[in-house]
Each structure stands twice: as C-alpha cells, then as structure tokens.
Design an enzyme around this catalytic site. Structure first.
Site, PDB file in Angstrom:
ATOM      1  N   PHE A 129       0.861  -1.185   0.000  1.00 27.46           N
ATOM      2  CA  PHE A 129       0.000   0.000   0.000  1.00 27.46           C
ATOM      3  C   PHE A 129       0.892   1.228   0.000  1.00 27.46           C
ATOM      4  CE2 PHE A 129      -2.477   3.362   2.106  1.00 27.46           C
ATOM      5  CZ  PHE A 129      -3.555   3.409   1.233  1.00 27.46           C
ATOM      6  N   ASP A 214       9.070   2.548   1.929  1.00 28.29           N
ATOM      7  CA  ASP A 214       7.844   3.178   2.416  1.00 28.29           C
ATOM      8  C   ASP A 214       7.733   2.801   3.890  1.00 28.29           C
ATOM      9  OD1 ASP A 214       5.323   3.868   3.228  1.00 28.29           O
ATOM     10  OD2 ASP A 214       4.331   3.230   1.379  1.00 28.29           O
ATOM     11  N   LYS A 243       2.302   9.177   9.194  1.00 23.41           N
ATOM     12  CA  LYS A 243       1.637   8.571  10.352  1.00 23.41           C
ATOM     13  C   LYS A 243       2.314   8.989  11.672  1.00 23.41           C
ATOM     14  CE  LYS A 243      -1.132   5.101   8.164  1.00 23.41           C
ATOM     15  NZ  LYS A 243      -0.769   4.613   6.831  1.00 23.41           N
TER      16      LYS A 243
HETATM   17  C1  LIG Z   1      -1.003   5.062   5.375  1.00 24.64           C
HETATM   18  C2  LIG Z   1       0.002   4.670   4.386  1.00 24.64           C
HETATM   19  C3  LIG Z   1       0.223   5.416   3.214  1.00 24.64           C
HETATM   20  C4  LIG Z   1      -0.601   6.625   2.861  1.00 24.64           C
HETATM   21  O1  LIG Z   1      -0.539   7.637   3.814  1.00 24.64           O
HETATM   22  P1  LIG Z   1      -1.640   8.802   3.817  1.00 24.64           P
HETATM   23  O2  LIG Z   1      -1.201   9.715   4.916  1.00 24.64           O
HETATM   24  O3  LIG Z   1      -2.966   8.156   4.056  1.00 24.64           O
HETATM   25  O4  LIG Z   1      -1.593   9.447   2.490  1.00 24.64           O
HETATM   26  C5  LIG Z   1       1.210   4.995   2.348  1.00 24.64           C
HETATM   27  N1  LIG Z   1       1.960   3.909   2.614  1.00 24.64           N
HETATM   28  C6  LIG Z   1       1.785   3.174   3.736  1.00 24.64           C
HETATM   29  C7  LIG Z   1       2.665   1.990   3.990  1.00 24.64           C
HETATM   30  C8  LIG Z   1       0.787   3.509   4.643  1.00 24.64           C
HETATM   31  O5  LIG Z   1       0.581   2.768   5.731  1.00 24.64           O
END
Ligand SMILES: *Cc1c(COP(=O)(O)O)cnc(C)c1O
Length: 396
Positions: A129, A214, A243
């Site tokens: 994701f 990421d 986050k």
């Molecule tokens: C939450 C998340 C995103 C996206 O972050 P947003 O602040 O919702 O745009 C991207 N990559 C990972 C691994 C995530 O957990």
C-alpha cells in the site's frame, strides 16, 4: 441522498468525543482501549501533554509561512531525524501519499539528471500500500484501488511478495528503483525478511538504481528502531514517512541521501503547507519523546511482550489463530475462518480497538507508550472474545 461526508468509508455508528493516553471515550461515555493509534498515527497516545503544549504554544506564535522563508523548527526537526539514519536531507509533506509522490518524482529526476531519462520504472511488491494518489495506487497495483480510476501513471512493475527471482527478472534497463514497505501494513502485517532487504540493497548497488522504503506505517519507532529497514543494517536511498511522525498532526516526510536528492533543486517540487511552523513544532515535540534515552528499548520490550502474549493466544486457540505476524508494536493475527471485519467490531464492542488488514489479518498498532498493564488488558479482551467465538461460533 448522498451523505454530507462523501461516502467513501464504511463508518461504524460510534463517535469519539475525547481521548487520553491509551483510551478513547465515545459520545455515550463508553471507554475503549485504542490498540490501533487512530491508524498507526498516535505514536505517543492521545493528547500527550508534551505534544499538546507544543501545539498550543506554537498556535499562539506562528502557524504558517510560505516555504520561501527560513523555518528554523523545520531545520531542527530535519537534523534530528537525519542524525539517526543514513539520509542527508528531507522534504516535509502533509501526508504519506505526498511523501510517496515525492519519492517517485525524486527517482525519475535522479535518473533524468544522470542522463538516463529512460530509467523511470519502479519495481514494487504485491499486496503493498502506497497511498491513494494516482501514482500511489499505480505503485501498489491493486485492482480494487485502481478500477474506475484509469488511466494511472505508468512505470510500475509488480512482483509477488518476497519473490527474489521474480524481482531480479523484473529489473530491466528501464528500472530506476525498487520500492517496498519493510513491513507491509495494509497487506496483512507482513515483514520482508531481512536477508531479502539486504539482497535488494545489493541489487540496487549493482545496477545503480535507488532503494526506496515506504516507512509510513512501520517507521518512526513502531518496530523498535527509528526505521524498520535499520534492522537489516543497510542504507536506504529514499525513505517515505508519515503517520507516527506527527503524532496525530498531519505530517509526512520524504528523506533522501544527498545523491538520491541531487536532482531536487529550486523549483522542482513544492507544497503549500508542507513543513509549516505548526507542524514542525508538533513534529519536534514527538521527536523529543521518541529520541529520549530508552524509548525505543521500551518499544522493543513491549513489542516482545505483545508478540509473546499473542503467541500464547494462538496456542490456546489454534483453530482460530493460524499465525502471529509482525515486529515490535506492529502485530497481526491471521484468522482465516473468522470474518475479520466482524471480529474487529466484536472487539470494539468489548472495548478494544483493532483493525482489519489484508490476508485475513486483524492488526494491532498500539501507541508506543503502551505498558505491561495495557497489554494484559488488551490480551484479556482478546481472551474474552476468542473464548466466546470458539464456544458460540464466529462473529458475523
Ligand atoms: C497510510 C500509508 C500510506 C498513505 O498515507 P496517507 O497519509 O494516508 O496518504 C502509504 N503507505 C503506507 C505503507 C501507509 O501505511
């Protein structure tokens, strides 16, 4: 008739009114333990007094300036994090998706400026994701996020999770980077083995391409190190963060080495809000706590305890829990015969907030301030629920 809030979320009939530390209280006064930190965001729990003070103090001084001025609080926050990893520079954003967008643009610009504009493709891993921008959904390549939103940007090559042979053969002359979550979050709390991460580093060095992590969910102390990739003892070229870094304030960041960021010169990228003084004040307050002596050791200790207690649950309820996954305070229980959404609702009704992830996993991302008693309390709620499900059937 359409709801005033665009109906893109399935919302439970619960509204929270206030929260403190590990606990949230709904509009009926019912108390819940938050074992999900909002969505992995409230790294220091709710309304941490040090963070609240920093926010309120800064709110009375200066919220925002354009990024065409000096922002000392930003320089301070950047230096403090860069100091603790192998990155040399950072671009602050407001969200994870924007941090990923910055990472992708940086990869393209890097090879463009080195005279290889054809090296624009990025190899990514299935069930990842990377946020909800067009590039983010293209990078993750999941049909359920892409359908109806085509065309998405091209240039992403998906390989199966942890399949190094597929990864090697996906790399061509046009490949500019590998981008992965060291521990997949939404995909089902799936850590990429450390040897695989090390192998990726070798491949990137061999081919002269960039390694992008990421770390939006698994970074900022969640696994017991500042960044999860650091467990593999390797260097990153680019790190996307968000986050936990803002402790609940919208904040993201894209870290990079000097070389990886060499194309990001004046005028190449920007953001109106990114890195404004209000966000930077909060980010620094979060970092004050995260970088305190012993804090990450606390996360490791609590993570080990949580992992051990969850393994105990698996031993007691093997017919329900087939696997305990994760690292540090990023944990998942795989329950293939239980509808995981119903399981999380059942747990919420019992006063414990968790969430679903892919691959039939219920995930837990408790605030990093969680203590032994909190873990016992959460495990108690799980025991209650699992006993009920094994005696009376799965929740529906
Ligand atoms: C939450 C998340 C995103 C996206 O972050 P947003 O602040 O919702 O745009 C991207 N990559 C990972 C691994 C995530 O957990």
């Amino acid at each position: 008739m359409i709801t005033p809030l665009m109906p893109t979320y399935a919302r439970l009939p619960i509204a929270f009114e206030r929260a403190e530390g590990m606990y949230m209280y709904d509009t009926n006064g019912k108390k819940y333990m938050d074992f999900y930190s909002g969505i992995g965001v409230m790294a220091l729990g709710h309304c941490h007094p040090h963070v609240v003070d920093a926010l309120c103090d800064q709110a009375k001084k200066l919220w925002h300036t354009a990024n065409t001025y000096q922002i000392p609080l930003g320089e301070k926050l950047a230096s403090r994090i860069i100091d603790k990893c192998n990155a040399d520079t950072v671009f602050f954003t407001n969200s994870g998706a924007e941090a990923i967008e910055c990472a992708i643009k940086m990869v393209r610009k890097y090879h463009h400026d080195k005279g290889n504009p054809g090296k624009y493709r990025i190899v990514t891993m299935a069930t990842a994701f990377h946020g909800r921008t067009l590039a983010g959904i293209a990078a993750a390549g999941q049909e359920k996020m892409i359908t109806g939103f085509e065309p998405v940007p091209k240039g992403f090559d998906l390989v199966p999770f942890n399949d190094m042979e597929a990864l090697r053969s996906a790399i061509t002359e046009e490949t500019g980077a590998i981008m992965v979550e060291p521990v997949q979050g939404e995909g089902g709390i799936k850590p990429i083995p450390l040897e695989t991460l090390q192998e990726m580093r070798k491949i990137c060095d061999e081919k002269g391409i960039l390694l992008v992590f990421d770390e939006i969910q698994c970074g900022m102390g969640r696994t017991g190190k500042l960044f999860a990739y650091q467990w593999a003892d390797i260097d990153a070229d680019i790190i996307a963060s968000a986050k936990g870094i803002g402790g609940g304030f919208p904040l993201g960041a894209c870290f990079a080495t000097e070389d990886a960021a060499s194309g990001m010169i004046v005028g190449t990228h920007g953001s109106t809000y990114g890195g404004n003084p209000l966000a930077m004040a909060v980010g620094n307050a979060v970092m004050d706590i995260l970088l305190e002596d012993g804090f990450l050791e606390h996360v490791q200790k609590m993570g080990d305890m949580l992992g051990g207690r969850l393994a105990g649950l698996q031993q007691r309820f093997p017919e329900i829990i087939t696997e305990v996954r994760g690292k540090g305070l990023m944990r998942g229980l795989r329950m293939p015969d239980i509808p995981t959404k119903a399981a999380t609702v059942d747990l919420i009704n019992r006063g414990l907030i968790t969430a679903v992830a892919g691959d039939m996993v219920v995930r837990m991302l408790p605030p990093l301030i969680v203590n032994e008693d909190d873990i016992e309390y959460a495990i108690g709620k799980w025991e209650e629920a699992l006993t009920d499900w094994s005696e009376n059937g799965a929740p529906v």
